[in-house]
Design a protein around this motif. Structure first.
Motif, PDB file in Angstrom:
ATOM      1  N   LEU A  58     -37.258 -30.581  17.384  1.00  0.00           N
ATOM      2  CA  LEU A  58     -37.895 -30.696  16.054  1.00  0.00           C
ATOM      3  C   LEU A  58     -37.159 -29.934  15.007  1.00  0.00           C
ATOM      4  O   LEU A  58     -37.801 -29.029  14.208  1.00  0.00           O
ATOM      5  CB  LEU A  58     -39.567 -30.471  16.067  1.00  0.00           C
ATOM      6  N   LEU A  59     -36.109 -29.906  14.940  1.00  0.00           N
ATOM      7  CA  LEU A  59     -35.103 -29.152  13.966  1.00  0.00           C
ATOM      8  C   LEU A  59     -35.085 -29.665  12.595  1.00  0.00           C
ATOM      9  O   LEU A  59     -34.287 -30.466  12.082  1.00  0.00           O
ATOM     10  CB  LEU A  59     -33.446 -28.943  14.579  1.00  0.00           C
ATOM     11  N   THR A  60     -36.167 -29.001  11.762  1.00  0.00           N
ATOM     12  CA  THR A  60     -35.866 -29.440  10.387  1.00  0.00           C
ATOM     13  C   THR A  60     -35.230 -28.493   9.433  1.00  0.00           C
ATOM     14  O   THR A  60     -34.571 -27.516   9.921  1.00  0.00           O
ATOM     15  CB  THR A  60     -37.621 -29.469   9.863  1.00  0.00           C
ATOM     16  N   ARG A  61     -35.036 -28.931   8.078  1.00  0.00           N
ATOM     17  CA  ARG A  61     -34.428 -27.822   7.151  1.00  0.00           C
ATOM     18  C   ARG A  61     -35.188 -26.618   7.409  1.00  0.00           C
ATOM     19  O   ARG A  61     -34.432 -25.665   7.053  1.00  0.00           O
ATOM     20  CB  ARG A  61     -34.431 -28.499   5.857  1.00  0.00           C
ATOM     21  N   GLN A  62     -36.480 -26.759   7.197  1.00  0.00           N
ATOM     22  CA  GLN A  62     -36.938 -25.108   7.219  1.00  0.00           C
ATOM     23  C   GLN A  62     -36.734 -24.516   8.504  1.00  0.00           C
ATOM     24  O   GLN A  62     -36.611 -23.312   8.284  1.00  0.00           O
ATOM     25  CB  GLN A  62     -38.394 -25.510   6.983  1.00  0.00           C
ATOM     26  N   GLU A 110     -31.985 -37.365   4.254  1.00  0.00           N
ATOM     27  CA  GLU A 110     -33.486 -37.149   4.837  1.00  0.00           C
ATOM     28  C   GLU A 110     -34.181 -38.562   4.503  1.00  0.00           C
ATOM     29  O   GLU A 110     -35.338 -38.837   5.125  1.00  0.00           O
ATOM     30  CB  GLU A 110     -34.060 -35.810   4.236  1.00  0.00           C
ATOM     31  N   ALA A 111     -33.575 -38.974   3.427  1.00  0.00           N
ATOM     32  CA  ALA A 111     -34.532 -40.309   3.132  1.00  0.00           C
ATOM     33  C   ALA A 111     -34.264 -41.366   3.823  1.00  0.00           C
ATOM     34  O   ALA A 111     -35.285 -42.026   4.478  1.00  0.00           O
ATOM     35  CB  ALA A 111     -34.126 -40.795   1.587  1.00  0.00           C
ATOM     36  N   PRO A 113     -39.281 -33.167   2.084  1.00  0.00           N
ATOM     37  CA  PRO A 113     -37.994 -33.170   2.907  1.00  0.00           C
ATOM     38  C   PRO A 113     -37.571 -32.058   3.721  1.00  0.00           C
ATOM     39  O   PRO A 113     -36.716 -31.904   4.543  1.00  0.00           O
ATOM     40  CB  PRO A 113     -36.783 -33.601   1.751  1.00  0.00           C
ATOM     41  N   GLU A 114     -38.049 -30.709   3.147  1.00  0.00           N
ATOM     42  CA  GLU A 114     -37.691 -29.465   3.784  1.00  0.00           C
ATOM     43  C   GLU A 114     -38.507 -29.586   5.180  1.00  0.00           C
ATOM     44  O   GLU A 114     -37.824 -28.694   5.991  1.00  0.00           O
ATOM     45  CB  GLU A 114     -38.345 -28.416   2.984  1.00  0.00           C
ATOM     46  N   ALA A 115     -39.542 -30.261   5.322  1.00  0.00           N
ATOM     47  CA  ALA A 115     -40.108 -30.207   6.620  1.00  0.00           C
ATOM     48  C   ALA A 115     -39.776 -31.294   7.524  1.00  0.00           C
ATOM     49  O   ALA A 115     -40.397 -31.628   8.478  1.00  0.00           O
ATOM     50  CB  ALA A 115     -41.694 -30.276   6.320  1.00  0.00           C
TER      51      ALA A 115
END
Length: 802
Positions: A273-277, A188-189, A248-250
């Motif tokens: 827009l597929l994020t971890r959340q 994610e970074a 990072p979750e978003a």
């Protein structure tokens, strides 16, 4: 660099760049192939932790091959310094391209897709780049965007190495979690850094701005990025917003998801827009559906079990006992770690040498050395027992010392710039009052001496800050040079004509001593900015050298003998002697004949011919070998109708360049040449002069049409300040204007192109490329030189009255 000893057959070309840890050189292998050789600096080449990181970088490059990643060609050791042999990719970095201006959103999205592919490859191999930024993205004409510099890459299997890192990456593109804890970063970074890089490409500036590193990091952690300009599609704004989410979750969990959404926007689709959340919520939804499907059968089974006497009576005790054993095990681990930590040496003792070296370097003003110590603190290995317990303290110390050095640097930079601004005002005041005698080179030297006297090492400033005091000093020098030229030119325009009239009156009385006395009182600076003054000085030097009394009494044939006896004298000097002797009409005719010969600029034949026109007679003026005493000329002088200044200049140019077309347009004089009149296929030049007090350059231009089957020249230089280059057939073209470089623009095959300079602005094909100051001279050299065949279809120059 000259002492770098390469293996036999290898050739060192030049240095490409350097960093606190390494140096990069352009080399050629025995087969003539260009390679980039990245060598560790000698100061860190013996550190085992850095050597291990270097080895792992080499191993990673050897394992991974991708068209959007720099390729490895093995390793090389030079003077006990480990080196990596990498692709030499010929092309600008994204940072170079952004110096020209921001990019269109489609181009930005395509760059994002290509770099995301490279990150996917790294992430699949368990590696995190940690330094994605415009500086590390090279734009190759065939491979597209290529991600370079894997020096900060972290792998999942090197946790010890990653703990030693501190403040790794570039603050303006760094994710919040990386800024807070550089050793704990995931894919994610890299997604955040790539999104921040694309944000910069769209807006033309970094997403987080600040006066120093501390302020930039604060904004990364707590503030929104700079707004994107109008015209960026809303869907792309949303995608970059998710890519740069603080949490990072978003944020996109994978570079793959980020790339997919960029590709959907390019093809007209909608991003997911597929994020971890969102991924977790989707999995919960799937789990809930599955749970419902198994719930009914589960209830039936549970009912049957209860009916059969389940669970056994002592099962709860056994469960509690098992949990108790597990808790005890955890407590023993905590106790063991505490005992180990109690015996480690104090962190402050380990830190003392670093702090002492930084303070000593700051005390002597060696900022570069102090910064190197801080970088070493961020990279050097901690003692084994200290590493676990004091990693947080080490990061805190690194940040504190970095802020200390940066603060000192910024403080000295401000002092340097304040001193320079004060000296600049003094110089401007001296120019206005006419008492400033120094040229700009001497002024710049005096400013640097003042910096040294105040304890400011300007070279350090420039090394750590591209827009540091030295660069600003150069900018001020260029600005002051223009202002100085304008001030002295204006003063010369007022003073010189009056002085020349006084001198002429003395000379008409053959009073050479009086003329010399008047001329000796002129300020020396005026000669630099007045060709008329320099030409008048040449006349007075000539008369003084040949003795004015002898000249005034000599016959024309005797004057001819005087000129013939001096190797460096010619017809211009003979005309001046004849005028002083009294043969003014003959002198005027001879001077006019010299205009077409294009004599040296400071002799100003056109100026003298114009001033002496009143002495011409209607009779044909004999040439020098036919001259007779003035008493034999007709006594009646015909005063022809005077020409306008534009007509006089047009006539002069027609005689200087008879092959060109000269015309007057709205009181401006224009001269132009077509291709057949330029001559030559690789080099041409045309020189024209005028009287500066009457005329100034309004515009000049060049036009060409390269056939579609002809490759553009590798290098074309125009007017000494402009160059077009294309290093190879597939290289990116470049245009350089003074110190400004434009990447991606240049000479193209199969197109009609034009280069135009007008009122200080230079344009190519109607698009403004940059500013180029006017040449405040009495002569303009129109010229171009190419290393292969290249002939413009037309060049032209236009001057206007002042």
């Amino acid at each position: 660099m000259n002492q770098l000893e390469l293996p036999s057959g290898w050739k060192l070309v030049r240095m490409l760049g350097r960093s606190p840890m390494s140096e990069v050189f352009l080399v050629e292998d025995p087969d003539g192939e260009s390679r980039a050789l990245k060598l560790l600096r000698p100061s860190v080449a013996s550190d085992p932790r850095i050597l291990e990181r270097w080895r792992r970088e080499a191993q990673l490059l050897a394992e991974i091959s991708h068209p959007n990643l720099v390729r490895s060609h093995g390793t090389m050791k030079v003077a006990n310094r480990p080196g990596l042999l990498l692709d030499y990719i010929e092309g600008p970095t994204l940072r170079d391209r952004l110096r020209v201006g921001k990019l269109e959103w489609e181009q930005v999205a395509r760059i994002g897709v290509q770099v995301a592919r490279a990150l996917e490859k790294l992430h699949r191999h368990g590696a995190i780049h940690r330094d994605v930024k415009p500086h590390n993205i090279i734009l190759h004409p065939r491979r597209g965007a290529v991600l370079a510099d894997l020096g900060l890459v972290r792998r999942e299997d090197d946790p010890e190495l990653t703990r030693q890192g501190a403040a790794l990456g570039s603050p303006a593109y760094m994710s919040p979690e990386q800024a807070f804890n550089p050793s704990e970063t995931g894919p994610e970074a890299d997604v955040f850094s790539l999104a921040a890089t694309l944000h910069h490409a769209l807006s033309g500036k970094p997403p987080f701005l600040g006066k120093g590193i501390g302020e930039v990091i604060h904004r990364v952690l707590h503030e929104d990025p700079e707004p994107l300009p109008e015209g960026v599609p809303e869907l792309l704004v949303q995608v970059l917003g998710v890519g740069m989410a603080k949490d990072p979750e978003a944020r996109y969990q994978r570079a793959f998801d980020f790339r997919q959404d960029l590709g959907r926007i390019l093809t007209g689709g909608s991003p997911r827009l597929l994020t971890r959340q969102r991924r977790r919520r989707r999995m919960r939804l799937i789990g809930a559906v599955v749970g419902i499907l198994v719930l009914v059968p589960g209830v039936v089974l549970l009912s049957r079990a209860l009916q059969s006497g389940w669970p056994p009576a002592d099962s709860s005790v056994e469960s509690i006992s098992a949990n108790s054993n597990q808790v005890s095990s955890t407590d023993s681990v905590v106790t063991m770690n505490a005992e180990a930590a109690a015996g480690v040496p104090e962190f402050t003792k380990w830190l003392v040498p670093f702090e002492a070296r930084v303070n000593a370097d700051l005390g002597t003003g060696e900022l570069s050395s102090a910064m190197a110590v801080v970088e070493e603190l961020g990279m050097v290995a901690l003692p084994p027992l200290v590493a676990e317990a004091f990693e947080l303290q080490r990061r805190s110390a690194h940040t504190r010392l970095l802020e200390l050095v940066t603060s000192r640097f910024e403080q000295l930079s401000r002092r340097a710039e304040e001193l320079m601004a004060s000296e600049r005002q003094r110089y401007l005041l001296g120019i206005e009052q006419g008492g400033e005698q120094r040229n700009l080179a001497q002024w710049a030297i005096d400013v640097q001496r003042l910096w040294v006297a105040r304890g400011i090492d300007q070279q350090v400033h420039d090394f750590y800050r591209p827009q540091g005091p030295l660069e600003k000093l150069r900018d001020s020098s260029r600005e002051l040079s223009v202002l100085r030229a304008e001030a002295w030119s204006a003063r010369a325009a007022l003073a010189i004509p009056a002085k020349r009239e006084q001198v002429a009156k003395c000379l008409r009385r053959t009073d050479l001593d009086g003329a010399l006395a008047i001329w000796s009182r002129i300020e020396p600076q005026l000669f630099e900015f007045s060709s008329a003054a320099r030409s008048e000085g040449l006349r007075l030097q000539l008369l003084q050298h040949l003795d004015g009394d002898l000249v005034s009494k000599a016959s024309v044939s005797e004057l001819e003998g005087m000129v013939a006896a001096e190797a460096d004298l010619g017809d211009w000097h003979l005309a001046q002697l004849m005028w002083y002797q009294g043969s003014k009409s003959a002198a005027a005719g001879l001077m006019e004949s010299l205009i077409a010969d294009d004599v040296a600029g400071d002799m100003m034949a056109a100026m003298w011919a114009s001033e002496w026109a009143q002495y011409k007679t209607s009779a044909i003026v004999p040439m020098p070998d036919q001259l007779v005493p003035v008493t034999t000329l007709p006594a009646v002088v015909v005063d022809p109708e005077p020409l306008s200044e534009a007509e006089t200049l047009a006539l002069s140019w027609s005689r200087q360049v008879p092959e060109a077309e000269v015309k007057i347009v709205n009181q401006m004089v224009q001269v132009s040449w077509s291709a057949p009149q330029l001559g030559g296929s690789r080099s041409w030049e045309k020189s024209l002069g005028w009287e500066r007090r009457y005329w100034e350059v309004a515009a000049w231009g060049m036009e060409w049409a390269l056939p579609v089957d002809v490759e553009p020249p590798r290098l074309v230089e125009v007017m000494g300040e402009i160059s077009f280059s294309k290093a190879s057939r597939h290289a990116v073209p470049r245009m350089v204007i003074g110190k400004l470089e434009r990447v991606g623009v240049g000479i193209r095959s199969g197109a009609r192109q034009s280069l135009l300079w007008q009122d200080g602005v230079l344009s190519l094909d109607g698009l403004e490329m940059g500013r180029l100051p006017a040449q405040n001279e009495t002569r303009l050299q129109l010229e171009a030189h190419s290393i292969s065949d290249f002939v413009p279809t037309r060049i032209w120059l236009q001057v206007r009255p002042r």
